[in-house]
Scaffold this motif. Structure first.
Motif, mmCIF file in Angstrom:
data_model
loop_
_atom_site.group_PDB
_atom_site.id
_atom_site.type_symbol
_atom_site.label_atom_id
_atom_site.label_comp_id
_atom_site.label_asym_id
_atom_site.label_seq_id
_atom_site.Cartn_x
_atom_site.Cartn_y
_atom_site.Cartn_z
ATOM 1 N N ASN A 47 2.542 6.369 2.052
ATOM 2 C CA ASN A 47 1.947 5.457 2.970
ATOM 3 C C ASN A 47 0.529 5.386 2.620
ATOM 4 O O ASN A 47 0.049 6.365 3.688
ATOM 5 C CB ASN A 47 2.610 5.428 4.247
ATOM 6 C CG ASN A 47 2.116 4.263 4.956
ATOM 7 O OD1 ASN A 47 1.045 3.529 4.558
ATOM 8 N ND2 ASN A 47 2.775 3.797 6.171
ATOM 9 N N LEU A 48 -0.155 4.936 1.716
ATOM 10 C CA LEU A 48 -1.792 4.798 1.977
ATOM 11 C C LEU A 48 -2.289 4.065 2.790
ATOM 12 O O LEU A 48 -3.429 3.991 3.259
ATOM 13 C CB LEU A 48 -2.157 4.584 0.570
ATOM 14 C CG LEU A 48 -1.925 5.841 -0.657
ATOM 15 C CD1 LEU A 48 -2.561 5.434 -2.008
ATOM 16 C CD2 LEU A 48 -2.022 7.168 -0.368
ATOM 17 N N ARG A 49 -1.527 2.980 3.263
ATOM 18 C CA ARG A 49 -2.047 1.812 3.980
ATOM 19 C C ARG A 49 -2.304 2.453 5.460
ATOM 20 O O ARG A 49 -3.568 2.212 5.943
ATOM 21 C CB ARG A 49 -0.793 0.695 4.172
ATOM 22 C CG ARG A 49 -1.739 -0.551 4.988
ATOM 23 C CD ARG A 49 -0.842 -1.643 4.934
ATOM 24 N NE ARG A 49 0.297 -1.236 5.873
ATOM 25 C CZ ARG A 49 1.353 -1.909 6.041
ATOM 26 N NH1 ARG A 49 1.970 -3.029 5.551
ATOM 27 N NH2 ARG A 49 2.569 -1.372 7.018
ATOM 28 N N ASP A 50 -1.450 3.358 5.902
ATOM 29 C CA ASP A 50 -1.733 3.981 7.117
ATOM 30 C C ASP A 50 -3.269 4.812 6.985
ATOM 31 O O ASP A 50 -3.931 4.741 8.070
ATOM 32 C CB ASP A 50 -0.949 5.024 7.742
ATOM 33 C CG ASP A 50 0.475 4.334 8.259
ATOM 34 O OD1 ASP A 50 0.394 2.843 8.211
ATOM 35 O OD2 ASP A 50 1.315 4.917 8.580
ATOM 36 N N GLY A 101 0.789 -0.968 0.050
ATOM 37 C CA GLY A 101 0.037 0.063 -0.117
ATOM 38 C C GLY A 101 0.977 1.323 0.194
ATOM 39 O O GLY A 101 0.486 2.257 0.495
ATOM 40 N N GLN A 102 2.063 1.306 -0.495
ATOM 41 C CA GLN A 102 2.818 2.580 -0.707
ATOM 42 C C GLN A 102 2.293 2.873 -2.180
ATOM 43 O O GLN A 102 2.533 2.275 -2.985
ATOM 44 C CB GLN A 102 4.365 2.257 -0.833
ATOM 45 C CG GLN A 102 4.681 1.530 0.466
ATOM 46 C CD GLN A 102 4.926 2.399 1.864
ATOM 47 O OE1 GLN A 102 4.995 3.298 1.542
ATOM 48 N NE2 GLN A 102 4.817 1.424 2.929
ATOM 49 N N LEU A 103 2.248 4.318 -2.157
ATOM 50 C CA LEU A 103 2.042 4.832 -3.743
ATOM 51 C C LEU A 103 3.315 5.357 -3.964
ATOM 52 O O LEU A 103 4.063 6.369 -3.682
ATOM 53 C CB LEU A 103 0.986 6.038 -3.629
ATOM 54 C CG LEU A 103 0.693 6.889 -4.648
ATOM 55 C CD1 LEU A 103 0.281 5.809 -5.941
ATOM 56 C CD2 LEU A 103 -0.197 7.928 -4.579
ATOM 57 N N TYR A 104 3.751 4.733 -5.254
ATOM 58 C CA TYR A 104 5.042 5.128 -5.929
ATOM 59 C C TYR A 104 4.784 5.970 -7.134
ATOM 60 O O TYR A 104 3.757 5.440 -7.924
ATOM 61 C CB TYR A 104 5.852 3.845 -6.147
ATOM 62 C CG TYR A 104 6.465 3.276 -5.058
ATOM 63 C CD1 TYR A 104 7.852 3.853 -4.738
ATOM 64 C CD2 TYR A 104 6.173 2.468 -4.285
ATOM 65 C CE1 TYR A 104 8.627 3.338 -3.529
ATOM 66 C CE2 TYR A 104 6.475 2.044 -3.047
ATOM 67 C CZ TYR A 104 7.674 2.542 -2.960
ATOM 68 O OH TYR A 104 8.677 2.001 -1.503
ATOM 69 N N LEU A 105 5.417 7.053 -7.448
ATOM 70 C CA LEU A 105 5.224 7.951 -8.785
ATOM 71 C C LEU A 105 6.002 7.503 -9.875
ATOM 72 O O LEU A 105 6.090 8.130 -10.833
ATOM 73 C CB LEU A 105 5.327 9.346 -8.236
ATOM 74 C CG LEU A 105 4.466 9.798 -7.013
ATOM 75 C CD1 LEU A 105 4.560 11.142 -6.664
ATOM 76 C CD2 LEU A 105 3.000 9.312 -7.430
ATOM 77 N N CYS A 106 7.020 6.642 -9.616
ATOM 78 C CA CYS A 106 7.885 6.299 -10.748
ATOM 79 C C CYS A 106 8.641 5.000 -10.367
ATOM 80 O O CYS A 106 8.679 4.602 -9.264
ATOM 81 C CB CYS A 106 9.030 7.232 -10.708
ATOM 82 S SG CYS A 106 10.389 7.102 -11.868
#
Ligand code: SAM
Length: 387
Positions: A332-335, A319-324
């Motif tokens: 950290n979107l999971r939090d 659930g981490q959002l990576y831009l590249c």
């Protein structure tokens, strides 16, 4: 095999990077950004594609991706509790779709290793764009489990898929996947996907100079005229464990040159903006595109960076959002998901993060060379972030 013969510098174990905090302004009522189907970053790049990694595990050990000497049985794979659940993934995906994402690709690791993946596919297939359209839902797989799973994937609502296959020569392929997996089983998987009605099917071949470049022509001959689009991918310096060297990269221009000697090609227009592959069609005797013979693609992230219209976001297994693809850290979107945040807050977080996006690693690599190893900014592994 030439594959393992050069000296590589491999860290004892991969270290997963720390995370970036979601900007505080994203979660304050006065600065909440609602989803309106249109989101641009600092370089004017729209958000269009979301890649979701559903597992960091794989049953192959391709040396360019998950080399055996790093990804041993003792490697600290994510525990199940760290993985986003299907409900969490769908909840995030829904916000991305509200922001304008029209295409979702499931990947990994090997996505077909994730138990009950069909349930996630069903949930994602039910999402609709702001214009009421279904998503372009696809998946990238090594094909090893396809014969067993193709029909269930189709029934769950998967539209199409991409299968990775690095050669037709059995010895070459077995050495590249490094688990002795035979070509025939992947070809059977492709056939099963075709029979199940999944399509169009694409086949990805990562080309490593001196390892499988002799497979370029046999692969093209094999898939020409089948309706399957073969794509040649330049070997990339993704992650920190594959010992990447520029000498191992066979530029796409050389791939095209080699093909042209036997199979005349003409350049085709991009089907969509932000497409990763440059398309080439097989030419007929009159020099026009022979549609029955089909087309191939080349993905030239190393020699012809395509950052300027990159419209892809990546959601890691946890659930981490990576831009590249070449990022060192994710958000950290999971939090947020597990911290009781509302859908409106989640959507706002995605909007603030994308609007602040500046990444253009491949362009900088072209200008300045690859980021040096040991600079304290270790790039994430492709198996974790999703290919
Ligand atoms: N396991 C699935 C598969 O094999 O397709 C999905 C994950 S895999 C990481 C996704 C794609 O990334 C595959 O086509 C793989 O060949 C490609 N890939 C992995 N490492 C790469 C590298 N260093 N350079 C170029 N492509 C790479």
């Amino acid at each position: 095999m030439a594959e393992n013969s050069h000296k590589r510098v491999i860290p004892v174990a991969d270290q997963r990077p720390g995370t970036l905090a979601v900007p505080a302004s994203a979660l304050q009522p006065a600065t909440l950004l609602p989803a309106n189907g249109l989101l641009n970053d600092t370089r004017g790049r729209a958000l269009h594609d979301l890649r979701i990694s559903v597992t960091d595990r794989c049953n192959f050990r391709c040396s360019y991706c998950m080399p055996k000497d790093v990804f041993t049985k003792d490697y600290p794979y994510l525990p199940h509790s760290s993985l986003l659940t299907f409900e969490e993934i769908t909840r995030v995906a829904k916000q991305f779709v509200a922001h304008g994402v029209e295409k979702i690709r499931l990947t990994g690791g090997e996505p077909l290793l994730r138990k009950n993946l069909e349930i996630l596919i069903e949930q994602l297939a039910a999402l609709r764009t702001p214009a009421g359209q279904p998503l372009d839902l696809t998946l990238t797989t090594n094909g090893s489990l396809l014969t067993r799973k193709a029909a269930a994937l189709k029934a769950a609502g998967l539209n199409r898929l991409t299968v990775s296959l690095d050669g037709l020569d059995d010895a070459v392929f077995r050495a590249m996947n490094d688990v002795d997996f035979p070509v025939k089983d992947v070809l059977d998987g492709i056939e099963a996907a075709h029979k199940a009605g999944l399509g169009p099917i694409k086949v990805n071949m990562v080309v490593k100079r001196g390892t499988n470049d002799a497979q370029i022509l046999p692969m093209a001959r094999h898939f020409k005229g089948t309706g399957i689009v073969l794509r040649f991918i330049e070997y990339m310096d993704v992650g920190a464990t594959n010992g990447w060297r520029m000498n191992d990269v066979l530029p796409s221009a050389e791939v095209i040159q080699r093909l042209q000697q036997e199979l005349p090609l003409i350049p085709l227009e991009a089907a969509q903006p932000g497409e990763t592959a440059q398309r080439w069609g097989y030419a007929n005797a009159a020099g026009a595109h022979d549609k029955d013979a089909g087309e191939i693609g080349v993905i030239s992230s190393v020699t012809q960076a395509f950052c300027s219209d990159c419209n892809r976001a990546r959601l890691s297994t946890e659930g981490q959002l990576y831009l590249c693809l070449f990022a060192t850290q994710g958000y950290n979107l999971r939090d947020l998901l597990r911290g009781g945040r509302s859908d409106a807050e989640l959507a706002s977080a995605i909007a603030h993060i994308w609007q602040g996006r500046q990444d253009r690693y491949s362009e900088l690599r072209s200008a300045e060379g690859p980021a040096p190893a040991g600079d304290g900014k270790r790039r994430v592994e492709m198996s974790y972030i999703g290919g």
